[in-house]
Design a protein around this motif. Structure first.
Motif: not given
Length: 472
Positions: A272-281
């Motif tokens: 989920m950290v990866v999802v937030g990182f890539a999506l928002m970034g």
């Protein structure tokens, strides 16, 4: 309809509208970033702070906001969050400088961290019958999706007509309706056995992640080896280490570390950290790409970014069903692989690339991430006892928000580093999209290898319920 049924319908409308306002704000700002940069005379780092100041406070206060609502009254906390969020929106709209705007965004984040979990808690308390509760929370999640999808379009229209302050003023009438209706229809409820608020853990987490974010955002302009940046990274390491110690020893920690002994819980939250990182970034740069690289107007850029958010709204309701039928591992790994591929493909678009060859890349990114979020939170919930399902859902939302904070900071640093080396802004964006894609594909490999295979059953089917997503 009975009076009780009518009151519950109004309560449902109020809580859904509150969550809609929070989610609208998370995407409407992206459409306004180019106008903010021009009118406030700020650089990329300033834009990063406009986004991350809000997301950081939401991420770090979300769990405490839920506990606060349970202890001191969900109605009281919800209405207080509405007031804080609305007043902060007014302050943002009249901000004379980037510093004042960032301060307003911090206050907005505090309001959102109170409003969002309290709205869901009010809804759960008003619908004690599980089947009715699932339907009600389904509508709540649906309004979240509408807020996400409406943000880019509404932002483009408002900024094009009135300038960036309008994206914050739109919250004022919504907040006024919420406050007036909430005072009339919301009943007070609380949980007498709610745990105490973890003040040391909350303070340490805000300071630790804040120091890390400062180092990542300011490192490009101040120099990665400058004393202040090295000091920020050192402070972040010390504060986060102390946070881990405090959470491991405290009687009522905001983040119970024992939960991470479960592989399913640890892997799902890491993903989920990866999802937030890539999506928002990556979405931080969508409007900037269309405006600065392809020369679109702000209104047109808002329309052009819609495929990603629309794909997420359309696909998200089916993600839980897919996970129940095929297992978390297959659905999440497929979603991350699709999102990563779409982001890599965005790394090869240029100023002269026609929109017909761009929109599908955004749609693939949206579809991929839509397949991941609900199943990942469902996996985290399945890893813990039924009594801790709400806590697991909150932690999953928090880890996604932490990833979002880091994504905006790190990918912004990638762009600035490329520009400092003489590359164009376009080349910097390409590198950022490729980096986000590489991280997401690595996440796909990680979940493919380590995410425990789930058996479709009662607990797995819980991912059908939108209660597993709190996209604050």
């Amino acid at each position: 309809m009975t009076k009780a049924g009518s009151n519950r319908a109004v309560l449902l409308t109020v809580t859904c509208l509150g969550q809609f306002m929070v989610l609208l704000d998370s995407t409407i700002v992206g459409a306004a970033l180019p106008d903010m940069q021009q009118r406030l005379h700020t650089q990329l780092a300033g834009l990063q702070w406009i986004v991350d100041a809000y997301v950081l406070l939401v991420a770090m206060l979300l769990l405490s906001g839920g506990v606060f609502a349970d202890r001191f009254g969900r109605r009281r906390v919800f209405l207080s969050g509405v007031v804080v969020f609305t007043v902060a929106s007014v302050l943002c709209s009249v901000a004379p400088s980037i510093g004042w705007l960032i301060a307003g965004r911090v206050v907005q984040g505090i309001g959102a961290a109170a409003l969002s979990p309290a709205s869901l808690a009010l809804l759960a308390a008003a619908y004690p019958v599980p089947q009715e509760r699932v339907k009600a929370i389904g509508l709540w999640a649906g309004f979240s999706g509408i807020g996400l999808a409406a943000g880019p379009l509404a932002g483009g229209i408002l900024v094009g007509a009135f300038g960036w302050p309008a994206i914050f003023l739109v919250n004022v009438p919504i907040g006024a309706v919420l406050l007036l209706a909430g005072l009339r229809v919301l009943g007070e409820s609380r949980n007498p056995s709610a745990p105490a608020i973890d003040v040391p853990g909350t303070v340490l987490s805000v300071l630790g992640v804040g120091a890390l974010t400062y180092g990542l955002i300011e490192g490009g302009s101040r120099g990665w080896t400058s004393p202040v940046i090295l000091g920020a990274f050192a402070a972040a390491a010390v504060l986060l280490a102390v946070f881990v110690v405090v959470e491991g020893r405290g009687p009522t920690p905001m983040l119970p570390l024992r939960l991470f002994r479960q592989r399913l819980f640890t892997v799902s939250n890491t993903a989920m950290v990866v999802v937030g990182f890539a999506l928002m970034g990556s979405s931080f740069f969508f409007s900037q790409f269309f405006v600065y690289v392809q020369g679109s107007s702000i209104l047109l850029a808002g329309l052009q970014t819609l495929p990603a958010s629309l794909a997420m709204v359309i696909v998200s309701p089916f993600a839980g069903r897919f996970a129940a039928g095929y297992g978390f591992r297959i659905v999440v790994t497929t979603g991350l692989a699709l999102a990563g591929t779409g982001l890599l493909a965005l790394g090869f678009v240029h100023a002269d690339t026609g929109y017909g060859n761009v929109w599908w890349r955004l749609a693939v990114v949206g579809i991929g991430f839509a397949l991941t979020m609900s199943p990942l939170t469902g996996a985290a919930i399945q890893a813990v006892s039924p009594q801790e399902g709400g806590l697991a859902s909150g932690i999953s939302s928090t880890t996604r928000q932490i990833g979002a904070v880091l994504g905006v900071a790190v990918l912004g640093a990638v762009v600035r580093t490329r520009e400092a080396g003489g590359a164009s802004f376009e080349a910097g964006l390409d590198s950022a999209f490729v980096a986000a894609g590489a991280v997401t594909l690595a996440g796909a490999v990680f979940t493919g290898l380590w995410l425990a295979r789930s058996k479709p059953g009662a607990r797995a089917r819980s991912t059908d319920s939108p209660t597993v997503t709190t996209p604050s």
